[in-house]
Scaffold this motif. Structure first.
Motif, short mmCIF file in Angstrom:
data_model
loop_
_atom_site.label_atom_id
_atom_site.label_comp_id
_atom_site.label_asym_id
_atom_site.label_seq_id
_atom_site.Cartn_x
_atom_site.Cartn_y
_atom_site.Cartn_z
N ALA A 7 -4.21 45.72 38.42
CA ALA A 7 -2.68 46.02 38.46
C ALA A 7 -1.62 47.02 38.14
N SER A 8 -0.14 47.58 38.25
CA SER A 8 -0.24 48.51 37.12
C SER A 8 1.34 46.93 36.74
N VAL A 9 2.02 46.94 35.53
CA VAL A 9 2.77 46.21 34.50
C VAL A 9 3.66 46.42 34.06
N HIS A 10 4.12 45.41 33.04
CA HIS A 10 5.26 46.23 32.77
C HIS A 10 5.49 45.22 31.90
N ASN A 11 5.53 45.06 30.17
CA ASN A 11 5.74 44.11 28.70
C ASN A 11 7.16 44.23 28.92
N HIS A 12 8.11 43.28 30.03
CA HIS A 12 9.59 43.27 29.74
C HIS A 12 10.21 42.50 28.18
N ALA A 13 9.30 42.25 27.09
CA ALA A 13 9.28 41.71 26.06
C ALA A 13 8.40 41.23 25.12
N GLN A 14 8.22 42.14 24.52
CA GLN A 14 7.06 41.58 22.91
C GLN A 14 7.89 40.43 21.79
N LEU A 15 7.14 39.15 22.22
CA LEU A 15 7.54 37.98 21.88
C LEU A 15 6.61 37.53 20.81
N THR A 16 6.78 36.46 19.56
CA THR A 16 6.74 36.05 18.83
C THR A 16 5.85 34.84 18.53
N TYR A 17 4.56 34.17 18.44
CA TYR A 17 4.60 32.96 18.51
C TYR A 17 5.39 32.20 17.46
N SER A 18 5.72 32.71 16.78
CA SER A 18 6.90 32.17 15.44
C SER A 18 7.71 31.53 16.26
N ALA A 19 9.00 32.73 16.60
CA ALA A 19 9.96 32.54 17.56
C ALA A 19 10.02 31.25 18.58
N ILE A 20 8.93 31.47 19.75
CA ILE A 20 8.57 30.92 21.08
C ILE A 20 8.97 29.72 21.09
N GLY A 21 7.45 29.60 19.64
CA GLY A 21 7.13 28.19 19.55
C GLY A 21 8.10 27.00 18.60
N GLY A 22 8.73 27.63 17.79
CA GLY A 22 9.95 27.50 17.46
C GLY A 22 10.77 26.80 18.79
N TRP A 23 11.65 27.43 19.25
CA TRP A 23 12.06 27.39 20.60
C TRP A 23 11.61 26.47 21.73
N LEU A 24 10.24 26.49 21.55
CA LEU A 24 9.78 24.93 22.68
C LEU A 24 9.95 24.17 22.41
N GLU A 25 9.37 23.74 21.17
CA GLU A 25 9.56 22.49 19.66
C GLU A 25 10.78 22.04 19.67
N GLY A 26 11.61 23.14 20.27
CA GLY A 26 13.18 22.15 19.88
C GLY A 26 13.93 22.10 18.00
N LYS A 27 12.69 23.71 17.71
CA LYS A 27 13.51 23.45 16.58
C LYS A 27 14.42 24.40 16.18
N ASN A 28 14.49 26.09 17.41
CA ASN A 28 15.78 27.19 16.87
C ASN A 28 15.96 26.78 18.41
N ASP A 29 16.33 27.50 18.35
CA ASP A 29 17.90 28.28 19.86
C ASP A 29 16.73 29.12 20.64
N VAL A 30 17.05 29.65 21.82
CA VAL A 30 16.40 30.15 22.66
C VAL A 30 16.44 31.47 21.92
N PRO A 31 15.27 32.23 21.84
CA PRO A 31 15.17 33.56 21.40
C PRO A 31 16.25 34.46 22.17
N ASP A 32 16.79 36.07 21.11
CA ASP A 32 17.80 37.02 21.84
C ASP A 32 17.08 37.61 22.78
N LYS A 33 15.83 38.21 22.19
CA LYS A 33 15.11 38.78 23.28
C LYS A 33 15.05 38.22 24.21
N VAL A 34 14.78 36.94 24.84
CA VAL A 34 14.77 35.88 25.70
C VAL A 34 15.86 35.81 26.64
N LYS A 35 17.04 35.28 25.84
CA LYS A 35 18.51 35.52 25.98
C LYS A 35 19.12 36.79 27.05
#
Length: 487
Positions: A158-186
């Motif tokens: 399949a052909s695909v497109h990466n809409h956002a290059q995210l990081t463990y630190s930013a996404i992990g902090g958000w999913l664990e309730g320590k940080n806000d939703v990362p700007d790239k995700v918003k």
């Protein structure tokens, strides 16, 4: 402490000693000069560019092998999507670039330099699933039910497109309730919900695996980093929900690939961890904590012990994990045909498992990709069983060599860091006791070394106070003596 030796040069030398090629041959560079663009999109690839694909990786990662996506289906089903870079589309079997990759079989990551399996023009660009780029890929689509059972799966191009290059630190902090939703995700409508679905699915898959006996291990490890002004820093990356998300998606994708190989009766490489031959030592460690494990290897009993220790002493659990991982024995590659009894993966509690999700940096994954692409095209498998058997041995050997290079350079970097502190005292925990010596991990900085004096009565898990006796930067030796101990 400033770096006093050339760690990249030392890594280069050790790679050569271990049978690895630190440089790309002239023929490979000549071939590379002819590759000027990514593999073209074509009708043979299903167009999935509109799905909200994203990558989650380390802050400094540039070789992006996989993208993930998930959506909710009917009747509490979840559809998981894993896209893997189609490296084979640009790297032909038997080409100069492939020959070098086949020689090393893996990228080698050191604090001073990354010795990539493929030239960076490919691995971090033309065959990497980079942000805001269209790329060709192999996609694994899996439907699971509400308890994590695989109900059906398919694998296709399949052909695909990466809409956002995210990081463990930013996404992990958000999913664990320590940080806000990362700007790239918003910024991308629907991506927040897609990531929440992925997270929930990953936790279901994790719970399912541990019900079956998969081991609870903290894979966080201390790594040397070169930071500002040529300084060395020892960093430990915590294992968060984002790591677990990618880990679970890759595990289930590799399971699905192994199952498809089996159903198609295609000889393929399997990634195995055999039943531990040092089980008696694992039993002894548990006994030191007042727990009796069965005499015969039992992953469910071991996991119950590990879960309990993590609850009781989360601070030292990473060190216990490291000790157990060492005693489990290394992973290896073997060839399995459809009529073979599977060896399985003891730590993951799986009977069928392969490596297929990181073809930019691991040659066995590229082998898996080529084998399955040939099957999809109705062509003869590019690797015959005898060639696969030789490659299984070679890939295991080279992976072991690469890990030794990485460990030694990390130890040399740690020795540089501690070289100005001879005679200083540190608190630590005993991580290994055996014929080759007794080992301690000091807490700050998180460095492991050998106890050369006062080790006679020590056990794994003992809290100790040690004094730094000496370091050998070139060999990566760090030696301590015991001042006091506490169980």
């Amino acid at each position: 402490m400033p770096i006093t030796i050339d760690l990249a040069k030392l890594a280069y030398q050790i790679m050569q000693e271990k049978g690895l090629q630190p440089e790309f041959p002239r023929e490979e560079l000549a071939q590379l000069s002819q590759i000027t663009s990514p593999a073209p999109l074509s009708r043979k690839y299903t167009d999935l560019r509109s799905l909200l694909w994203c990558s989650i990786d380390n802050d400094d990662s540039r070789d992006l092998d996989q993208l993930t996506y998930a959506e909710t289906g009917t009747d509490n089903k979840t559809i998981l999507w894993i896209a893997v870079a189609d490296v084979d589309a640009l790297v032909e079997k038997g080409s100069p670039i492939d020959n070098h990759a086949r020689m090393n079989t893996t990228s080698v990551y050191t604090p001073a330099k990354i010795f990539a399996m493929l030239p960076e023009k490919l691995s971090t660009n033309l065959t990497s699933l980079n942000e805001n780029e269209d790329r060709v890929s192999m996609v694994v689509k899996i439907q699971i039910n509400e308890v994590g059972d695989i109900e059906n799966s398919s694998i296709f191009q399949a052909s695909v497109h990466n809409h956002a290059q995210l990081t463990y630190s930013a996404i992990g902090g958000w999913l664990e309730g320590k940080n806000d939703v990362p700007d790239k995700v918003k910024l991308i409508s629907g991506l927040e919900n897609a990531l929440i679905i992925q997270h929930k699915a990953a936790q279901i898959l994790k719970h399912k695996r541990h019900e079956c006996g998969a081991l609870t291990l903290d894979s966080s490890k201390a790594e040397a980093k070169i930071i500002n002004n040529n300084q060395i820093d020892i960093q430990i990356s915590p294992h968060n929900f984002a790591h677990q998300l990618i880990e679970e998606f890759m595990i289930i994708a590799n399971r699905a690939m192994a199952q498809h190989f089996q159903e198609a009766k295609i000889a393929s490489l399997r990634r195995v961890v055999r039943i531990p031959k040092y089980w008696d030592r694992i039993v002894e460690i548990a006994k030191n904590y007042g727990v009796d494990l069965p005499e015969q290897p039992d992953s469910k009993a071991l996991d119950a012990f590990l879960v309990n220790r993590k609850k009781i002493d989360p601070v030292s659990f990473p060190d216990l994990s490291l000790t157990i991982i060492k005693l489990l024995g290394r992973g290896e590659y073997v060839v399995e045909n459809d009529n073979d009894n599977p060896i399985g993966h003891f730590a993951l509690a799986l009977t069928d498992y392969t490596h297929s999700t990181a073809p930019n940096r691991r040659y066995p994954d590229l082998i898996s990709q080529r084998q399955y692409k040939a099957f999809l095209r109705g062509e003869k498998a590019p690797y015959r069983p005898e060639e696969l058997s030789n490659l299984a041995i070679h890939c295991t050997k080279q992976e072991d060599a690469a890990q030794k290079v990485e460990r030694q350079i990390n130890k040399s970097a740690a020795a540089i860091l501690l070289s100005s502190q001879i005679g200083a005292t540190f608190k630590g925990i005993v991580t290994g006791v055996g014929e080759k010596g007794t080992w301690v991990r000091i807490f700050q900085p998180a460095v492991e070394g050998k106890i050369i004096q006062g080790f006679e009565r020590l056990h794994i898990g003992d809290q100790v106070l040690v004094q730094l006796k000496s370091v050998n930067i070139l060999k990566g030796y760090i030696d301590f003596v015991i001042l006091s101990e506490r169980r």
